[in-house]
Design a protein around this motif. Sequence first.
Motif, PDB file in Angstrom:
ATOM      1  N   PRO A 175       0.843  -1.204   0.000  1.00 60.03           N
ATOM      2  CA  PRO A 175       0.000   0.000   0.000  1.00 60.03           C
ATOM      3  C   PRO A 175       0.874   1.247   0.000  1.00 60.03           C
ATOM      4  CG  PRO A 175      -0.637  -1.524   1.754  1.00 60.03           C
ATOM      5  CD  PRO A 175       0.694  -1.976   1.244  1.00 60.03           C
ATOM      6  N   ALA A 176       0.493   2.240  -0.775  1.00 61.55           N
ATOM      7  CA  ALA A 176       1.306   3.448  -0.848  1.00 61.55           C
ATOM      8  C   ALA A 176       0.522   4.581  -1.483  1.00 61.55           C
ATOM      9  CB  ALA A 176       2.576   3.186  -1.662  1.00 61.55           C
ATOM     10  N   SER A 177       0.984   5.799  -1.212  1.00 59.78           N
ATOM     11  CA  SER A 177       0.504   6.972  -1.938  1.00 59.78           C
ATOM     12  C   SER A 177       1.078   6.930  -3.345  1.00 59.78           C
ATOM     13  CB  SER A 177       0.949   8.244  -1.220  1.00 59.78           C
ATOM     14  OG  SER A 177       0.965   9.339  -2.107  1.00 59.78           O
ATOM     15  N   GLY A 178       0.266   7.280  -4.336  1.00 54.29           N
ATOM     16  CA  GLY A 178       0.727   7.218  -5.710  1.00 54.29           C
ATOM     17  C   GLY A 178       1.891   8.138  -6.011  1.00 54.29           C
ATOM     18  N   THR A 179       1.887   9.327  -5.425  1.00 57.19           N
ATOM     19  CA  THR A 179       3.003  10.239  -5.658  1.00 57.19           C
ATOM     20  C   THR A 179       4.255   9.789  -4.901  1.00 57.19           C
ATOM     21  OG1 THR A 179       2.072  11.643  -3.904  1.00 57.19           O
ATOM     22  CG2 THR A 179       1.564  12.235  -6.180  1.00 57.19           C
ATOM     23  N   ALA A 180       4.049   9.246  -3.703  1.00 63.29           N
ATOM     24  CA  ALA A 180       5.200   8.798  -2.907  1.00 63.29           C
ATOM     25  C   ALA A 180       5.875   7.586  -3.519  1.00 63.29           C
ATOM     26  CB  ALA A 180       4.749   8.489  -1.479  1.00 63.29           C
ATOM     27  N   ILE A 181       5.093   6.675  -4.091  1.00 60.34           N
ATOM     28  CA  ILE A 181       5.674   5.433  -4.608  1.00 60.34           C
ATOM     29  C   ILE A 181       6.515   5.685  -5.854  1.00 60.34           C
ATOM     30  CG2 ILE A 181       3.826   4.652  -6.153  1.00 60.34           C
ATOM     31  CD1 ILE A 181       5.653   2.449  -3.582  1.00 60.34           C
ATOM     32  N   ILE A 182       6.116   6.649  -6.698  1.00 63.90           N
ATOM     33  CA  ILE A 182       6.953   6.907  -7.872  1.00 63.90           C
ATOM     34  C   ILE A 182       8.204   7.692  -7.482  1.00 63.90           C
ATOM     35  CG2 ILE A 182       5.068   6.718  -9.521  1.00 63.90           C
ATOM     36  CD1 ILE A 182       4.986   9.758  -9.720  1.00 63.90           C
ATOM     37  N   GLU A 183       8.095   8.472  -6.410  1.00 61.68           N
ATOM     38  CA  GLU A 183       9.293   9.154  -5.909  1.00 61.68           C
ATOM     39  C   GLU A 183      10.277   8.139  -5.339  1.00 61.68           C
ATOM     40  OE1 GLU A 183      10.551  12.494  -2.540  1.00 61.68           O
ATOM     41  OE2 GLU A 183       8.460  12.284  -3.154  1.00 61.68           O
ATOM     42  N   GLU A 184       9.731   7.123  -4.636  1.00 59.44           N
ATOM     43  CA  GLU A 184      10.571   6.108  -4.005  1.00 59.44           C
ATOM     44  C   GLU A 184      11.172   5.138  -5.023  1.00 59.44           C
ATOM     45  OE1 GLU A 184      10.082   2.165  -1.128  1.00 59.44           O
ATOM     46  OE2 GLU A 184       8.430   3.608  -1.274  1.00 59.44           O
ATOM     47  N   LEU A 185      10.379   4.700  -5.991  1.00 56.71           N
ATOM     48  CA  LEU A 185      10.799   3.599  -6.865  1.00 56.71           C
ATOM     49  C   LEU A 185      10.849   3.966  -8.345  1.00 56.71           C
ATOM     50  CD1 LEU A 185       8.816   0.694  -5.153  1.00 56.71           C
ATOM     51  CD2 LEU A 185      11.266   1.160  -4.996  1.00 56.71           C
ATOM     52  N   GLY A 186      10.564   5.213  -8.673  1.00 57.69           N
ATOM     53  CA  GLY A 186      10.570   5.616 -10.075  1.00 57.69           C
ATOM     54  C   GLY A 186      11.909   5.395 -10.754  1.00 57.69           C
ATOM     55  N   GLU A 187      12.992   5.721 -10.082  1.00 59.86           N
ATOM     56  CA  GLU A 187      14.316   5.564 -10.683  1.00 59.86           C
ATOM     57  C   GLU A 187      14.631   4.090 -10.929  1.00 59.86           C
ATOM     58  OE1 GLU A 187      18.902   7.233 -10.102  1.00 59.86           O
ATOM     59  OE2 GLU A 187      17.402   7.537  -8.518  1.00 59.86           O
ATOM     60  N   GLU A 188      14.299   3.236  -9.959  1.00 58.31           N
ATOM     61  CA  GLU A 188      14.506   1.797 -10.147  1.00 58.31           C
ATOM     62  C   GLU A 188      13.671   1.277 -11.309  1.00 58.31           C
ATOM     63  OE1 GLU A 188      13.753  -2.452  -7.805  1.00 58.31           O
ATOM     64  OE2 GLU A 188      13.731  -0.576  -6.668  1.00 58.31           O
ATOM     65  N   HIS A 189      12.457   1.758 -11.424  1.00 58.95           N
ATOM     66  CA  HIS A 189      11.599   1.363 -12.534  1.00 58.95           C
ATOM     67  C   HIS A 189      12.216   1.756 -13.873  1.00 58.95           C
ATOM     68  CE1 HIS A 189       8.306   1.450 -15.428  1.00 58.95           C
ATOM     69  NE2 HIS A 189       8.442   2.769 -15.515  1.00 58.95           N
ATOM     70  N   VAL A 190      12.722   2.977 -13.967  1.00 64.35           N
ATOM     71  CA  VAL A 190      13.324   3.450 -15.214  1.00 64.35           C
ATOM     72  C   VAL A 190      14.541   2.596 -15.584  1.00 64.35           C
ATOM     73  CG1 VAL A 190      14.551   5.381 -16.289  1.00 64.35           C
ATOM     74  CG2 VAL A 190      12.453   5.803 -14.988  1.00 64.35           C
ATOM     75  N   LYS A 191      15.331   2.208 -14.590  1.00 63.04           N
ATOM     76  CA  LYS A 191      16.534   1.407 -14.843  1.00 63.04           C
ATOM     77  C   LYS A 191      16.211  -0.021 -15.239  1.00 63.04           C
ATOM     78  CE  LYS A 191      19.632   3.986 -11.744  1.00 63.04           C
ATOM     79  NZ  LYS A 191      20.409   3.938 -10.465  1.00 63.04           N
ATOM     80  N   THR A 192      15.188  -0.603 -14.601  1.00 59.96           N
ATOM     81  CA  THR A 192      14.902  -2.034 -14.802  1.00 59.96           C
ATOM     82  C   THR A 192      13.786  -2.301 -15.810  1.00 59.96           C
ATOM     83  OG1 THR A 192      13.257  -2.078 -13.014  1.00 59.96           O
ATOM     84  CG2 THR A 192      15.571  -2.491 -12.420  1.00 59.96           C
ATOM     85  N   GLY A 193      12.918  -1.328 -15.999  1.00 57.61           N
ATOM     86  CA  GLY A 193      11.763  -1.554 -16.859  1.00 57.61           C
ATOM     87  C   GLY A 193      10.644  -2.329 -16.186  1.00 57.61           C
ATOM     88  N   ASN A 194      10.820  -2.611 -14.886  1.00 52.10           N
ATOM     89  CA  ASN A 194       9.798  -3.363 -14.160  1.00 52.10           C
ATOM     90  C   ASN A 194       8.702  -2.417 -13.661  1.00 52.10           C
ATOM     91  OD1 ASN A 194      11.159  -5.815 -14.459  1.00 52.10           O
ATOM     92  ND2 ASN A 194      12.406  -5.445 -12.623  1.00 52.10           N
ATOM     93  N   PRO A 195       7.432  -2.770 -13.855  1.00 50.31           N
ATOM     94  CA  PRO A 195       6.342  -1.889 -13.427  1.00 50.31           C
ATOM     95  C   PRO A 195       6.219  -1.807 -11.913  1.00 50.31           C
ATOM     96  CG  PRO A 195       5.461  -3.996 -14.135  1.00 50.31           C
ATOM     97  CD  PRO A 195       6.933  -4.014 -14.461  1.00 50.31           C
ATOM     98  N   ILE A 196       5.787  -0.656 -11.435  1.00 54.20           N
ATOM     99  CA  ILE A 196       5.522  -0.456 -10.016  1.00 54.20           C
ATOM    100  C   ILE A 196       4.067  -0.851  -9.756  1.00 54.20           C
ATOM    101  CG2 ILE A 196       5.408   1.236  -8.147  1.00 54.20           C
ATOM    102  CD1 ILE A 196       7.377   2.970  -9.839  1.00 54.20           C
ATOM    103  N   VAL A 197       3.875  -1.840  -8.907  1.00 51.25           N
ATOM    104  CA  VAL A 197       2.529  -2.297  -8.572  1.00 51.25           C
ATOM    105  C   VAL A 197       2.277  -2.006  -7.095  1.00 51.25           C
ATOM    106  CG1 VAL A 197       0.968  -4.275  -8.390  1.00 51.25           C
ATOM    107  CG2 VAL A 197       2.519  -4.079 -10.346  1.00 51.25           C
TER     108      VAL A 197
END
Length: 391
Positions: free
Chosen positions: A127-149
């Motif tokens: 569970p997470a805030s939508g803005t907080a989760i992309i701040e936390e994991l957005g960079e990892e997502h960009v590097k790996t291509g794995n979606p944030i769920v």
Amino acid sequence: MIDRVIWIVLDSVGMGALPDAEKYGDVGSNTIGNISKALGGLKLPNMEKLGLGNIEGIKGLNKVENPIGCYSRFEEMSDGKDTTTGHWEMAGIYSENPFPTYPNGFPKEVVDAFESAIGRKMIANKPASGTAIIEELGEEHVKTGNPIVYTSADSVFQIAAHEEVISVEELYKMCETARNILTGDHAVARVIARPFVGEPGNFVRTANRRDFSLTPPHDTVLDILKKNNLNVMAVGKIEDIFSGQGVTEAVHTKDNMNGVDETLNYIKEDKKGLIFTNLVDFDMKWGHRNDVEAYGKGLEAFDARLPEILKAMKDTDILFITADHGCDPTMPGTDHSREYVPFLAYGKALKSNVNLGTRTTFADMGQTVAEIFSVEPIKNGESFLDKVKLN
């Protein structure tokens, strides 16, 4: 004679905790009242003129002597406090059991099935805030291509992805895949695409959000109107909430003001039937982010546009204004709140200054719409048309 209903849902604009709010951890919630208190008042003269400040139990607003509208507060009969439950009940569906939620993330069988289907791993699963989760994991997502769920206290499976890493079209396909997996015990109310753009430290969600809802279990007032060759014009996320069922045409919106613009466009088209609008910014941008000041300004901004709507209405139009649940930004946490919702009705065909008191189900709204158009009644609710319509 009434030829058209303009039904506007101010998403999350509740007005006080329901008697069973303790069950949901929402004692003390009052979206309108607590915002007004926190800001030293709200300037909502146009909704007050219709009777908003005269509703039983309302706090923080002005009561007027002779409101020009009809007014009430509604209890939610269904078990829940999410968008789908609220809108479905308005349209005639009583949800006896709440949709599943995942405070500890999604279980292994869901994760394995989703990852296998999309050919990628997913990150977050919490569970997470939508803005907080992309701040936390957005960079990892960009590097790996794995979606944030991620999820929330609501029954949602949300997939966030950078539009330059996973295209919007591919993200929608992932959501459709998840929707097909999330059935039975895991039939969440909505799978939501949450695309974003930007660079690390400055990620921003875009307007390309899309909701993939469960299909309603039986006909709603929308289906009944459509079967009777009436127009059902959906503005905002209404089409998604009802999985397209009962909708004859739809337009998605970028923000509240765009939603008002599109509603006005439909009013000008002068088609007989229902214009059904959801203004989501109150919930998505301000309620869930505990942004009290912006929420208050958003309420005032809608109120300032209300005269345009009233001026555009024909003598054979009526207007409903209501909400689907609360999301009190002054309360701890960022979740929806189990609250009464306000209701206003106005039109040349309606009486003025009619207090409908407290209604026990949102379905009374849909049942009234069905009676207005002399179509088959919906399965739940009681019409109040006889109390408000001029002879």
